[in-house]
Design a protein around this motif. Sequence first.
Motif, PDB file in Angstrom:
ATOM      1  N   THR A  79      51.021 -19.143  12.830  1.00  0.00           N
ATOM      2  CA  THR A  79      50.589 -19.796  14.060  1.00  0.00           C
ATOM      3  C   THR A  79      49.129 -19.446  14.309  1.00  0.00           C
ATOM      4  OG1 THR A  79      51.165 -17.935  15.479  1.00  0.00           O
ATOM      5  CG2 THR A  79      52.911 -19.581  15.041  1.00  0.00           C
ATOM      6  N   VAL A  80      48.493 -20.199  15.184  1.00  0.00           N
ATOM      7  CA  VAL A  80      47.101 -19.917  15.544  1.00  0.00           C
ATOM      8  C   VAL A  80      47.011 -18.515  16.130  1.00  0.00           C
ATOM      9  CG1 VAL A  80      45.177 -20.619  17.034  1.00  0.00           C
ATOM     10  CG2 VAL A  80      46.554 -22.360  15.888  1.00  0.00           C
ATOM     11  N   LEU A  81      47.978 -18.145  16.949  1.00  0.00           N
ATOM     12  CA  LEU A  81      47.995 -16.813  17.553  1.00  0.00           C
ATOM     13  C   LEU A  81      48.066 -15.720  16.481  1.00  0.00           C
ATOM     14  CD1 LEU A  81      48.154 -14.968  20.043  1.00  0.00           C
ATOM     15  CD2 LEU A  81      50.629 -15.306  20.018  1.00  0.00           C
ATOM     16  N   GLU A  82      48.940 -15.895  15.483  1.00  0.00           N
ATOM     17  CA  GLU A  82      49.070 -14.900  14.414  1.00  0.00           C
ATOM     18  C   GLU A  82      47.774 -14.756  13.627  1.00  0.00           C
ATOM     19  OE1 GLU A  82      53.823 -15.349  13.322  1.00  0.00           O
ATOM     20  OE2 GLU A  82      52.379 -16.700  12.390  1.00  0.00           O
ATOM     21  N   VAL A  83      47.164 -15.878  13.309  1.00  0.00           N
ATOM     22  CA  VAL A  83      45.920 -15.846  12.535  1.00  0.00           C
ATOM     23  C   VAL A  83      44.796 -15.222  13.361  1.00  0.00           C
ATOM     24  CG1 VAL A  83      44.173 -17.260  11.368  1.00  0.00           C
ATOM     25  CG2 VAL A  83      46.584 -17.771  11.055  1.00  0.00           C
ATOM     26  N   ALA A  84      44.732 -15.580  14.630  1.00  0.00           N
ATOM     27  CA  ALA A  84      43.708 -15.011  15.510  1.00  0.00           C
ATOM     28  C   ALA A  84      43.854 -13.493  15.590  1.00  0.00           C
ATOM     29  CB  ALA A  84      43.804 -15.637  16.903  1.00  0.00           C
ATOM     30  N   GLU A  85      45.079 -13.023  15.725  1.00  0.00           N
ATOM     31  CA  GLU A  85      45.310 -11.579  15.787  1.00  0.00           C
ATOM     32  C   GLU A  85      44.943 -10.897  14.476  1.00  0.00           C
ATOM     33  OE1 GLU A  85      49.377 -11.197  17.034  1.00  0.00           O
ATOM     34  OE2 GLU A  85      48.887 -11.580  19.138  1.00  0.00           O
ATOM     35  N   GLU A  86      45.298 -11.532  13.341  1.00  0.00           N
ATOM     36  CA  GLU A  86      44.940 -10.975  12.026  1.00  0.00           C
ATOM     37  C   GLU A  86      43.430 -10.848  11.863  1.00  0.00           C
ATOM     38  OE1 GLU A  86      46.500 -13.293   8.788  1.00  0.00           O
ATOM     39  OE2 GLU A  86      48.552 -13.153   9.528  1.00  0.00           O
ATOM     40  N   MET A  87      42.703 -11.851  12.354  1.00  0.00           N
ATOM     41  CA  MET A  87      41.257 -11.899  12.192  1.00  0.00           C
ATOM     42  C   MET A  87      40.512 -11.122  13.278  1.00  0.00           C
ATOM     43  SD  MET A  87      41.081 -13.660   9.446  1.00  0.00           S
ATOM     44  CE  MET A  87      39.338 -13.926   9.343  1.00  0.00           C
ATOM     45  N   GLY A  88      41.231 -10.749  14.322  1.00  0.00           N
ATOM     46  CA  GLY A  88      40.588 -10.027  15.417  1.00  0.00           C
ATOM     47  C   GLY A  88      39.694 -10.928  16.263  1.00  0.00           C
ATOM     48  N   ILE A  89      40.096 -12.190  16.434  1.00  0.00           N
ATOM     49  CA  ILE A  89      39.332 -13.143  17.248  1.00  0.00           C
ATOM     50  C   ILE A  89      40.254 -13.750  18.297  1.00  0.00           C
ATOM     51  CG2 ILE A  89      37.666 -13.691  15.422  1.00  0.00           C
ATOM     52  CD1 ILE A  89      39.248 -16.217  14.788  1.00  0.00           C
ATOM     53  N   SER A  90      39.657 -14.427  19.263  1.00  0.00           N
ATOM     54  CA  SER A  90      40.468 -15.061  20.308  1.00  0.00           C
ATOM     55  C   SER A  90      41.154 -16.304  19.759  1.00  0.00           C
ATOM     56  CB  SER A  90      39.589 -15.438  21.503  1.00  0.00           C
ATOM     57  OG  SER A  90      38.759 -16.534  21.166  1.00  0.00           O
ATOM     58  N   VAL A  91      42.210 -16.729  20.447  1.00  0.00           N
ATOM     59  CA  VAL A  91      42.944 -17.925  20.048  1.00  0.00           C
ATOM     60  C   VAL A  91      42.026 -19.148  20.112  1.00  0.00           C
ATOM     61  CG1 VAL A  91      44.857 -19.465  20.662  1.00  0.00           C
ATOM     62  CG2 VAL A  91      45.189 -16.989  20.710  1.00  0.00           C
ATOM     63  N   GLU A  92      41.229 -19.247  21.170  1.00  0.00           N
ATOM     64  CA  GLU A  92      40.314 -20.382  21.315  1.00  0.00           C
ATOM     65  C   GLU A  92      39.287 -20.405  20.183  1.00  0.00           C
ATOM     66  OE1 GLU A  92      40.609 -23.036  23.313  1.00  0.00           O
ATOM     67  OE2 GLU A  92      42.480 -22.059  23.861  1.00  0.00           O
ATOM     68  N   SER A  93      38.779 -19.248  19.824  1.00  0.00           N
ATOM     69  CA  SER A  93      37.824 -19.157  18.725  1.00  0.00           C
ATOM     70  C   SER A  93      38.472 -19.589  17.412  1.00  0.00           C
ATOM     71  CB  SER A  93      37.301 -17.724  18.613  1.00  0.00           C
ATOM     72  OG  SER A  93      36.384 -17.621  17.574  1.00  0.00           O
ATOM     73  N   CYS A  94      39.712 -19.174  17.219  1.00  0.00           N
ATOM     74  CA  CYS A  94      40.458 -19.545  16.017  1.00  0.00           C
ATOM     75  C   CYS A  94      40.651 -21.061  15.963  1.00  0.00           C
ATOM     76  CB  CYS A  94      41.797 -18.821  15.987  1.00  0.00           C
ATOM     77  SG  CYS A  94      42.727 -19.092  14.467  1.00  0.00           S
ATOM     78  N   LYS A  95      41.034 -21.658  17.089  1.00  0.00           N
ATOM     79  CA  LYS A  95      41.233 -23.105  17.142  1.00  0.00           C
ATOM     80  C   LYS A  95      39.938 -23.844  16.811  1.00  0.00           C
ATOM     81  CE  LYS A  95      44.942 -23.295  20.585  1.00  0.00           C
ATOM     82  NZ  LYS A  95      45.269 -23.711  21.961  1.00  0.00           N
ATOM     83  N   LYS A  96      38.820 -23.357  17.347  1.00  0.00           N
ATOM     84  CA  LYS A  96      37.526 -23.993  17.115  1.00  0.00           C
ATOM     85  C   LYS A  96      37.141 -23.903  15.637  1.00  0.00           C
ATOM     86  CE  LYS A  96      33.968 -26.114  18.686  1.00  0.00           C
ATOM     87  NZ  LYS A  96      34.114 -27.503  19.090  1.00  0.00           N
ATOM     88  N   ARG A  97      37.376 -22.750  15.019  1.00  0.00           N
ATOM     89  CA  ARG A  97      37.030 -22.571  13.604  1.00  0.00           C
ATOM     90  C   ARG A  97      37.899 -23.455  12.709  1.00  0.00           C
ATOM     91  NH1 ARG A  97      36.240 -16.175  12.717  1.00  0.00           N
ATOM     92  NH2 ARG A  97      35.719 -16.903  10.618  1.00  0.00           N
ATOM     93  N   VAL A  98      39.174 -23.588  13.058  1.00  0.00           N
ATOM     94  CA  VAL A  98      40.064 -24.473  12.303  1.00  0.00           C
ATOM     95  C   VAL A  98      39.595 -25.922  12.456  1.00  0.00           C
ATOM     96  CG1 VAL A  98      42.414 -25.403  12.201  1.00  0.00           C
ATOM     97  CG2 VAL A  98      42.053 -22.933  12.336  1.00  0.00           C
ATOM     98  N   GLN A  99      39.190 -26.286  13.660  1.00  0.00           N
ATOM     99  CA  GLN A  99      38.690 -27.634  13.908  1.00  0.00           C
ATOM    100  C   GLN A  99      37.440 -27.911  13.061  1.00  0.00           C
ATOM    101  OE1 GLN A  99      37.244 -28.245  17.906  1.00  0.00           O
ATOM    102  NE2 GLN A  99      37.671 -30.442  17.820  1.00  0.00           N
ATOM    103  N   ARG A 100      36.522 -26.937  12.987  1.00  0.00           N
ATOM    104  CA  ARG A 100      35.315 -27.107  12.164  1.00  0.00           C
ATOM    105  C   ARG A 100      35.679 -27.251  10.689  1.00  0.00           C
ATOM    106  NH1 ARG A 100      32.452 -22.825  15.395  1.00  0.00           N
ATOM    107  NH2 ARG A 100      33.317 -21.420  13.839  1.00  0.00           N
TER     108      ARG A 100
END
Length: 164
Positions: free
Chosen positions: A130-151
């Motif tokens: 999930t976006v939450l799992e990946v964000a936690e693994e990477m040490g970034i916020s969920v919103e930041s993770c969503k933005k990076r996936v979008q890019r």
Amino acid sequence: MENYTPWETEVEQLYKEMYPALHIYALRVLGESALAEESIQETFCIACAKREQFLSSADPRRWIMCTLKYVCQNMLRTQAKLKKLLLSLEPGKHLAAGTPDLISVDVLFGDLSASEDFRLLKRIALGRCTVLEVAEEMGISVESCKKRVQRARKRLQKKIEASI
């Protein structure tokens, strides 16, 4: 040096003799050297698996060339399916079991696969995270993770459109 059977020696000789022509053909069809090499390897694996059919063919060189043609067609279909799946996948959704493996994605999208954003997309799309799992693994916020996936998805879209 290993002792080869006459059949193995013949296949090895055929491989060495035909490789340059096979590589040119596969490279022209698939567009990438790594995919061309993979298709040639797959072709010779099929020849070994279908040894009786291969040995009984009137022209082994033609048999190999026809098999390579079908292997390349299958690889192109798989590539198209992967592109479609990656582009249509929304954050939080996962691919079903039995989808193409992660390594083939790296081969198909070599230059993109080195980017951190693409790795995030791959973890979500193919890694069933999930976006939450990946964000936690990477040490970034969920919103930041969503933005990076979008890019990453946008860069992937541009690469696909450029290859069409």
